[in-house]
Design a protein around this motif. Sequence first.
Motif, PDB file in Angstrom:
ATOM      1  N   ALA A 130       5.158  -8.031   6.460  1.00 15.38           N
ATOM      2  CA  ALA A 130       4.480  -6.641   5.869  1.00 15.38           C
ATOM      3  C   ALA A 130       4.547  -5.759   7.205  1.00 15.38           C
ATOM      4  O   ALA A 130       4.277  -6.402   8.508  1.00 15.38           O
ATOM      5  CB  ALA A 130       2.841  -6.574   5.697  1.00 15.38           C
ATOM      6  N   TRP A 131       4.931  -4.691   6.320  1.00 12.50           N
ATOM      7  CA  TRP A 131       5.213  -3.349   7.188  1.00 12.50           C
ATOM      8  C   TRP A 131       4.541  -1.711   7.280  1.00 12.50           C
ATOM      9  O   TRP A 131       4.575  -1.584   6.705  1.00 12.50           O
ATOM     10  CB  TRP A 131       7.105  -3.281   7.567  1.00 12.50           C
ATOM     11  N   ASN A 132       4.255  -1.549   8.430  1.00  7.94           N
ATOM     12  CA  ASN A 132       3.465  -0.241   8.628  1.00  7.94           C
ATOM     13  C   ASN A 132       5.055   0.291   8.674  1.00  7.94           C
ATOM     14  O   ASN A 132       6.127   0.813   9.806  1.00  7.94           O
ATOM     15  CB  ASN A 132       2.875  -0.121   9.495  1.00  7.94           C
ATOM     16  N   ILE A 133       5.190   1.314   7.830  1.00 12.17           N
ATOM     17  CA  ILE A 133       6.842   1.884   7.737  1.00 12.17           C
ATOM     18  C   ILE A 133       7.021   3.537   8.764  1.00 12.17           C
ATOM     19  O   ILE A 133       7.584   3.589   8.779  1.00 12.17           O
ATOM     20  CB  ILE A 133       6.854   2.583   5.935  1.00 12.17           C
ATOM     21  N   SER A 178      -3.881  11.897   5.364  1.00 13.25           N
ATOM     22  CA  SER A 178      -3.392  10.298   6.099  1.00 13.25           C
ATOM     23  C   SER A 178      -2.911   9.957   4.964  1.00 13.25           C
ATOM     24  O   SER A 178      -3.287   8.542   4.962  1.00 13.25           O
ATOM     25  CB  SER A 178      -4.591  10.003   6.528  1.00 13.25           C
ATOM     26  N   SER A 179      -1.567   9.894   5.150  1.00 13.39           N
ATOM     27  CA  SER A 179      -0.024   8.862   4.954  1.00 13.39           C
ATOM     28  C   SER A 179       0.204   7.954   4.794  1.00 13.39           C
ATOM     29  O   SER A 179       0.794   7.914   6.138  1.00 13.39           O
ATOM     30  CB  SER A 179       0.520   9.622   3.675  1.00 13.39           C
ATOM     31  N   SER A 180       0.041   7.029   5.000  1.00 15.89           N
ATOM     32  CA  SER A 180      -0.163   5.319   5.425  1.00 15.89           C
ATOM     33  C   SER A 180       0.163   4.073   4.255  1.00 15.89           C
ATOM     34  O   SER A 180      -0.075   4.521   3.878  1.00 15.89           O
ATOM     35  CB  SER A 180      -0.940   4.880   6.715  1.00 15.89           C
ATOM     36  N   ALA A 181       1.639   3.899   4.094  1.00 14.68           N
ATOM     37  CA  ALA A 181       2.270   2.597   3.810  1.00 14.68           C
ATOM     38  C   ALA A 181       2.961   1.720   4.351  1.00 14.68           C
ATOM     39  O   ALA A 181       2.692   1.849   5.365  1.00 14.68           O
ATOM     40  CB  ALA A 181       3.874   3.582   3.165  1.00 14.68           C
ATOM     41  N   SER A 185       7.832   8.146   0.400  1.00 13.78           N
ATOM     42  CA  SER A 185       8.619   8.009   1.110  1.00 13.78           C
ATOM     43  C   SER A 185       9.154   6.844   0.488  1.00 13.78           C
ATOM     44  O   SER A 185       8.918   6.743  -0.928  1.00 13.78           O
ATOM     45  CB  SER A 185       7.579   6.628   2.250  1.00 13.78           C
ATOM     46  N   ILE A 186      10.861   6.693   1.639  1.00 15.96           N
ATOM     47  CA  ILE A 186      11.498   5.499   0.865  1.00 15.96           C
ATOM     48  C   ILE A 186      12.012   4.537   1.575  1.00 15.96           C
ATOM     49  O   ILE A 186      12.210   4.708   2.321  1.00 15.96           O
ATOM     50  CB  ILE A 186      12.928   6.667  -0.022  1.00 15.96           C
ATOM     51  N   GLN A 245       1.090  -1.010   0.089  1.00 13.49           N
ATOM     52  CA  GLN A 245      -0.458   0.644  -0.137  1.00 13.49           C
ATOM     53  C   GLN A 245       1.067   0.991   0.519  1.00 13.49           C
ATOM     54  O   GLN A 245       1.854   1.327   0.932  1.00 13.49           O
ATOM     55  CB  GLN A 245      -0.598   0.108   0.877  1.00 13.49           C
ATOM     56  N   GLY A 246       0.597   2.229  -1.166  1.00 14.18           N
ATOM     57  CA  GLY A 246       2.047   3.184  -0.782  1.00 14.18           C
ATOM     58  C   GLY A 246       1.074   4.198  -1.349  1.00 14.18           C
ATOM     59  O   GLY A 246      -0.717   4.282  -1.734  1.00 14.18           O
TER      60      GLY A 246
END
Length: 427
Positions: free
Chosen positions: A91-94, A75-78, A406-407, A64-65
């Motif tokens: 799977a990580w919540n970055i 509300s950016s969540s990747a 994000s990177i 999810q990006g």
Amino acid sequence: MCLLRWTFCNFSVLGSEQVNHSWKRYFLRRCHLETKMTQGKGGGYTCKSLRGHTGRVVGLVYLQGNSAKCPDLWSSSATVCSASSDGTVRAWNIQNGDVLWSSPAQSPLTGVVTDEKQEVVVTADSTGLIKTWQGQTGQEVASFNTGSSHCSLLQYIINDTWFLSVGTRQGSVYTLTDTRLTEKSRVMVCDSFEVNTLLVSPDKKWITAGTKDSDDFSPKIFSTESLTCPSEDEDPLCQSVPVTGCRAAVFIPTQPARLAIIHCNQGLNNKALSVFDVSMKRSKYKSEIQVQQVECFPLTLSTRSSHYLLEAKDSNCLVLAAGQELMVYSLKGVLLASFKDHTMPITSICVDSFRVVTASQDLSLRVLTWKNNRDHGLSLESRYHLLGGSHSMSSGFTHVTCDYSSIVASTEGKDGKDVLKAYSFTS
């Protein structure tokens, strides 16, 4: 002003029915975010170290990006998935560094991709076992065994139907359908050489398959229809590309089926870049794939390298990494820019509409941003380094991927346990 700067008009970026932001607020917020992403100053981003793998990270993908076409600035969540030689995919919540799910351990993983809709994760392991996982929960969906110790994975959707092509170490390509992994076809591409070039054209009509391990082999172009809906009476429709010794290849994203290939040219040490248009020639009695060369130019590389990374920005811009050098070419062969920001070889690159990120064995990421110059057209500007930690702990970056804000990159741990570094820019 939004149209002039970002050339899109999508009302969903302004929020939902409950929260509706003005175009002015959107413009100011996105400009503020892009200034932070351009400058890379402390305070403009957060960095999280994601630990948990007990082996080498073999691949990184966004589940999810934040899309550059339609970024969520409020509300950016990747979510990023990483596959490892420890036999797990995680799977990580970055943003907060939490593990959302982790698969049960199996044989060492060798590759990972997500599907186009970012709902399913696909992995391959060292026994040739392909598995699909539900992206939200990590639940295993299906498996298929190729018996190959290393596989290349390519997922694509045609007319709402899900397909996966798998290149094997024995030189064949399997085509599987739906997330249950039902076999549709199997073709031999390069007998006794590994299929490690596997691409689908933007119009989804062509699959390019080949090997980087032979100087005598030509990549092949298959009609996707003949792989996904094979005829019992006929062999798949196929044509060889008229070059040998493929080292890297990419389809131009803004063209239906234009392919760029780096290949050997009059001797193993000389390399050239050729561009081909792929089309179908139909007559009354047969159909034939045509591969027509539209450009070819020699590459003047200052470093000898066996490892080439090739990406395309748009219809006239190719990004090439070889050794420590990053180069930007036009499709006519004009060198638009070159950079030597790293002290050791580049291992991975990520290209999107806003920036280019290079990862290197020197344990740094370099961020470069695109710039439209009125006189000279599109150019790339080198901006800043993101550092990956201590050389006493890590041997360098191995993979990098990014979304709009994000990177994420993996560092090779000297203790054999790789760590992910997640850099998130905030608006």
